[in-house]
Design a protein around this motif. Structure first.
Motif, mmCIF file in Angstrom:
data_model
loop_
_atom_site.group_PDB
_atom_site.id
_atom_site.type_symbol
_atom_site.label_atom_id
_atom_site.label_comp_id
_atom_site.label_asym_id
_atom_site.label_seq_id
_atom_site.Cartn_x
_atom_site.Cartn_y
_atom_site.Cartn_z
ATOM 1 N N TYR A 54 0.815 -1.220 0.000
ATOM 2 C CA TYR A 54 0.000 0.000 0.000
ATOM 3 C C TYR A 54 0.853 1.277 0.000
ATOM 4 C CZ TYR A 54 -4.667 -1.963 0.661
ATOM 5 O OH TYR A 54 -5.861 -2.590 0.480
ATOM 6 N N THR A 55 1.868 1.305 0.873
ATOM 7 C CA THR A 55 2.676 2.533 0.969
ATOM 8 C C THR A 55 3.378 2.809 -0.358
ATOM 9 O OG1 THR A 55 4.258 1.101 2.053
ATOM 10 C CG2 THR A 55 3.099 2.666 3.445
ATOM 11 N N ALA A 56 3.843 1.727 -0.994
ATOM 12 C CA ALA A 56 4.487 1.900 -2.297
ATOM 13 C C ALA A 56 3.481 2.399 -3.334
ATOM 14 C CB ALA A 56 5.116 0.591 -2.744
ATOM 15 N N THR A 57 2.207 1.945 -3.220
ATOM 16 C CA THR A 57 1.180 2.368 -4.178
ATOM 17 C C THR A 57 0.966 3.872 -4.114
ATOM 18 O OG1 THR A 57 0.122 0.298 -3.685
ATOM 19 C CG2 THR A 57 -1.141 1.825 -5.009
ATOM 20 N N ILE A 58 0.961 4.416 -2.877
ATOM 21 C CA ILE A 58 0.758 5.863 -2.723
ATOM 22 C C ILE A 58 1.895 6.607 -3.409
ATOM 23 C CG2 ILE A 58 0.687 7.721 -1.005
ATOM 24 C CD1 ILE A 58 -0.920 5.765 0.721
ATOM 25 N N LYS A 59 3.112 6.091 -3.248
ATOM 26 C CA LYS A 59 4.278 6.701 -3.904
ATOM 27 C C LYS A 59 4.108 6.647 -5.425
ATOM 28 C CE LYS A 59 8.381 8.370 -4.064
ATOM 29 N NZ LYS A 59 8.664 9.697 -3.508
ATOM 30 N N MET A 60 3.598 5.501 -5.913
ATOM 31 C CA MET A 60 3.428 5.345 -7.366
ATOM 32 C C MET A 60 2.371 6.308 -7.913
ATOM 33 S SD MET A 60 3.208 1.330 -7.958
ATOM 34 C CE MET A 60 3.621 0.306 -6.617
ATOM 35 N N LEU A 61 1.320 6.541 -7.102
ATOM 36 C CA LEU A 61 0.223 7.404 -7.572
ATOM 37 C C LEU A 61 0.651 8.852 -7.683
ATOM 38 C CD1 LEU A 61 -2.749 6.002 -5.481
ATOM 39 C CD2 LEU A 61 -2.553 5.893 -7.938
ATOM 40 N N LYS A 62 1.549 9.285 -6.796
ATOM 41 C CA LYS A 62 1.952 10.696 -6.767
ATOM 42 C C LYS A 62 2.599 11.093 -8.091
ATOM 43 C CE LYS A 62 2.374 11.328 -1.863
ATOM 44 N NZ LYS A 62 3.247 11.283 -0.717
ATOM 45 N N ASN A 63 2.207 12.258 -8.567
ATOM 46 C CA ASN A 63 2.688 12.822 -9.831
ATOM 47 C C ASN A 63 2.254 12.004 -11.051
ATOM 48 O OD1 ASN A 63 3.950 14.920 -8.428
ATOM 49 N ND2 ASN A 63 5.765 13.648 -8.104
ATOM 50 N N GLY A 64 1.247 11.155 -10.868
ATOM 51 C CA GLY A 64 0.684 10.415 -12.002
ATOM 52 C C GLY A 64 -0.646 11.036 -12.409
ATOM 53 N N PHE A 65 -1.263 10.478 -13.438
ATOM 54 C CA PHE A 65 -2.551 10.993 -13.894
ATOM 55 C C PHE A 65 -3.699 10.250 -13.218
ATOM 56 C CE2 PHE A 65 0.183 12.019 -17.540
ATOM 57 C CZ PHE A 65 -0.068 13.376 -17.615
ATOM 58 N N ILE A 66 -4.865 10.921 -13.146
ATOM 59 C CA ILE A 66 -6.042 10.265 -12.563
ATOM 60 C C ILE A 66 -6.389 9.011 -13.363
ATOM 61 C CG2 ILE A 66 -8.477 10.507 -11.955
ATOM 62 C CD1 ILE A 66 -8.182 13.398 -11.774
ATOM 63 N N ALA A 67 -6.242 9.110 -14.697
ATOM 64 C CA ALA A 67 -6.605 7.981 -15.563
ATOM 65 C C ALA A 67 -5.738 6.764 -15.320
ATOM 66 C CB ALA A 67 -6.506 8.407 -17.016
ATOM 67 N N ASP A 68 -4.588 6.936 -14.640
ATOM 68 C CA ASP A 68 -3.702 5.794 -14.393
ATOM 69 C C ASP A 68 -4.022 5.061 -13.096
ATOM 70 O OD1 ASP A 68 -2.383 6.333 -16.702
ATOM 71 O OD2 ASP A 68 -0.787 7.496 -15.760
ATOM 72 N N ILE A 69 -4.961 5.613 -12.297
ATOM 73 C CA ILE A 69 -5.241 4.992 -10.991
ATOM 74 C C ILE A 69 -5.613 3.506 -11.112
ATOM 75 C CG2 ILE A 69 -6.699 5.035 -8.927
ATOM 76 C CD1 ILE A 69 -6.887 8.047 -9.265
ATOM 77 N N PRO A 70 -6.592 3.142 -11.984
ATOM 78 C CA PRO A 70 -6.945 1.722 -12.046
ATOM 79 C C PRO A 70 -5.766 0.847 -12.438
ATOM 80 C CG PRO A 70 -8.526 3.034 -13.263
ATOM 81 C CD PRO A 70 -7.424 3.950 -12.885
ATOM 82 N N LEU A 71 -4.933 1.351 -13.346
ATOM 83 C CA LEU A 71 -3.793 0.561 -13.829
ATOM 84 C C LEU A 71 -2.757 0.382 -12.726
ATOM 85 C CD1 LEU A 71 -2.985 -0.756 -16.446
ATOM 86 C CD2 LEU A 71 -1.770 1.309 -17.072
ATOM 87 N N ILE A 72 -2.466 1.476 -11.984
ATOM 88 C CA ILE A 72 -1.463 1.389 -10.910
ATOM 89 C C ILE A 72 -1.966 0.474 -9.798
ATOM 90 C CG2 ILE A 72 -0.249 2.713 -9.133
ATOM 91 C CD1 ILE A 72 -0.234 5.060 -11.127
#
Lengths: 401, 119
Positions: free
Chosen positions: A328-346
């Motif tokens: 989970y903690t890594a996921t939050i790092k991955m989401l930061k500075n990404g696009f909203i459209a990438d949320i399901p993929l990440i």
């Protein structure tokens, strides 16, 4: 200008209930926070009231995809507590089921990744091939999802020559299909373009945030419990730890496809070197007071069970840490500075199993921002009070015409 | 770009003529594999009343009741609404009174209809 947007707990992009609160700058996520606790099941508490034998089937139901992972983790921990050496043939069959499960889980993940990336035909192909593994598992264990194969001291069913031959025949087809997926990766620019550069997690971050499984290995860290702390018969099987250096969702897909090929080789090795002899040994019912920490490399990552026994036939405490929680903690790092459209993929890239990971109910007061832990009776009183206040039937409302 | 589509053409054409992966379920039924864990069936005549199955059942789906006071005769009540089809009772029984059948259509309108009694 910054916006605060809440996604979930109920949202079509998420397969399970998890709440994500994001601070957005246009389309870009600047900050994200995860709120958990929507699918609490009380499995750990229930385990304290059941015998060790009953708990095998309870731990199996923690997760539907990695059902064998949780039982193996639990069973090998209890075997250590019992000071019991399991039958060698049983360990080989246990490892075989574990690898078959990895194959079906990774094929399922590939399909989900294809669907999230908008490559629906890939989803259809992988899930069709997954049926081959599911049929094998159905055939050798008696069920497609909950195999119920593990028991203390070995496994519950043997494998005969006919089954061996059928698995080996199916492996040829699966190997051919997996090589075809590798070819798709090389020849389909839109699929690669969608996955590349999404959900970046650097090597340093992956280590610092304690990521596990394919998420960690896709950041170039060759860590695998099967290699680092071998359980069952993994110290006897030749295999490589698959890694990727691209640190993104593409890398996570590549790691999983590579692991599929490694798993096929391992299944072939296990079947060809299956030792003769009994497949289980008799286990005692009561366990001496002790504690154990059992590790297992599930398809999603490292799975941990902590078991404490008190001399009776029931565990004093069972603590389960599913791989999703570690990621989970890594996921939050991955989401930061990404696009909203990438949320399901990440999210899909960590292969989340949210109800496996959740262990606590925490209620937040949205007005005051306080959070506190409530007991079951308090929750029930709250719910009853709420429904007494709410006028659900609205008897005074009349049709105006 | 055209040469990139070529690897998919054989696959696409093959899938056009392939048999569907699904079956029309209520009309066509796939055979279950040998060793499938369906419903629990008990031969109550073999039961010695040791209660190991009752203690081992993870779903608490088994009741063993003594029928006669003078003889060692028992009846087994299976609560199929709770049964999780793990077959632990089949493994645990010392007299091999249990086996699993190949039945998988076990839906009912009431949970009471799912109670099975073996005498």
């Amino acid at each position: 200008m910054e916006f605060k947007v809440s996604l979930g707990p109920q949202h079509p992009a998420l397969h399970e209930a998890v709440s994500l609160r994001m601070t957005l700058e246009g389309e870009i996520i600047r900050d994200a926070d995860l709120k958990l606790g929507y699918s609490h099941r009380g499995i750990e508490k229930l385990a304290e009231e059941r015998t060790f034998t009953q708990n095998i089937y309870l731990t199996e139901r923690i997760c539907g995809i990695c059902s064998h992972s949780h039982t193996t983790c639990f069973v090998q921990g209890v075997e250590q507590l019992m000071e019991l050496i399991p039958a060698r043939r049983g360990l080989y069959i246990r490892t075989l089921i574990a690898e078959l499960e990895r194959v079906h889980s990774h094929l399922l993940w590939l399909g989900v990744a294809g669907q999230e990336a908008g490559f629906e035909s890939f989803f259809m192909y992988t899930w069709r091939d997954r049926e081959v593994v599911m049929d094998i598992l159905d055939w050798i264990t008696g069920n497609r999802v909950h195999y119920a194969m593990n028991t203390f001291g070995g496994v519950r069913r043997d494998i005969d020559e006919l089954q061996k031959k059928k698995i080996l025949d199916s492996l040829d087809l699966l190997t051919k299909r997996t090589e075809y997926y590798l070819k798709i990766g090389a020849n389909e620019p839109t699929f690669v373009g969608r996955l590349a550069g999404v959900g970046k997690l650097s090597r340093e971050d992956a280590i610092a945030l304690c990521a596990v499984g394919p998420t960690l290995r896709a950041s170039g860290v060759p860590m695998d419990v099967r290699k680092d702390d071998p359980y069952a018969v993994y110290n006897e099987i030749p295999f490589e730890v698959c890694t990727a250096d691209s640190c993104d969702v593409l890398g996570r897909a590549v790691v999983r496809v590579k692991e599929l090929i490694q798993s096929y080789k391992m299944i072939e090795f296990l079947l060809k070197n299956l030792p003769d002899g009994p497949f289980k040994v008799k286990a005692p019912r009561k366990v001496k007071p002790n504690e154990v920490y059992s590790r297992y490399e599930a398809p999603r990552g490292e799975n941990v069970h902590y078991i404490k026994s008190n001399g009776s036939d029931k565990p004093e405490r069972l603590k389960v840490r599913a791989p999703t929680l570690a990621n989970y903690t890594a996921t939050i790092k991955m989401l930061k500075n990404g696009f909203i459209a990438d949320i399901p993929l990440i999210f899909a890239a960590i292969d989340p199993c949210i109800c496996c990971a959740e262990r606590l109910v925490q209620l937040d007061n949205p007005r005051s921002g306080e959070s506190k832990v409530l007991s079951f009776s308090q929750l029930r009183t709250m719910a009853n009070d709420h429904y007494k206040k709410v006028n659900l039937l609205k008897k005074e409302a009349v049709w105006p015409f | 770009m055209n040469n990139k589509i070529v690897p998919f053409l054989p696959e696409l054409l093959r899938h056009l003529f392939k048999k569907p992966a699904t079956v029309k379920y209520p009309f066509e039924k796939e055979a279950v594999p040998e060793g499938f864990r369906g419903n629990v069936v008990c031969d109550a005549a073999k039961c010695i009343g040791c209660m190991i199955c009752v203690n081992d059942c993870p779903a608490e789906a088994i009741d063993i009741i003594r029928v006669s006071e003078t003889e060692k005769k028992f009846k087994m009540i299976l609560h199929n609404d709770r049964c999780i089809h793990c077959a632990q009772c089949v493994d645990s029984c010392p007299t091999k009174a249990y086996h699993m059948d190949a039945e998988y259509e076990t839906a009912a309108f009431s949970r009471h209809d799912l109670k099975i009694e073996y005498k």
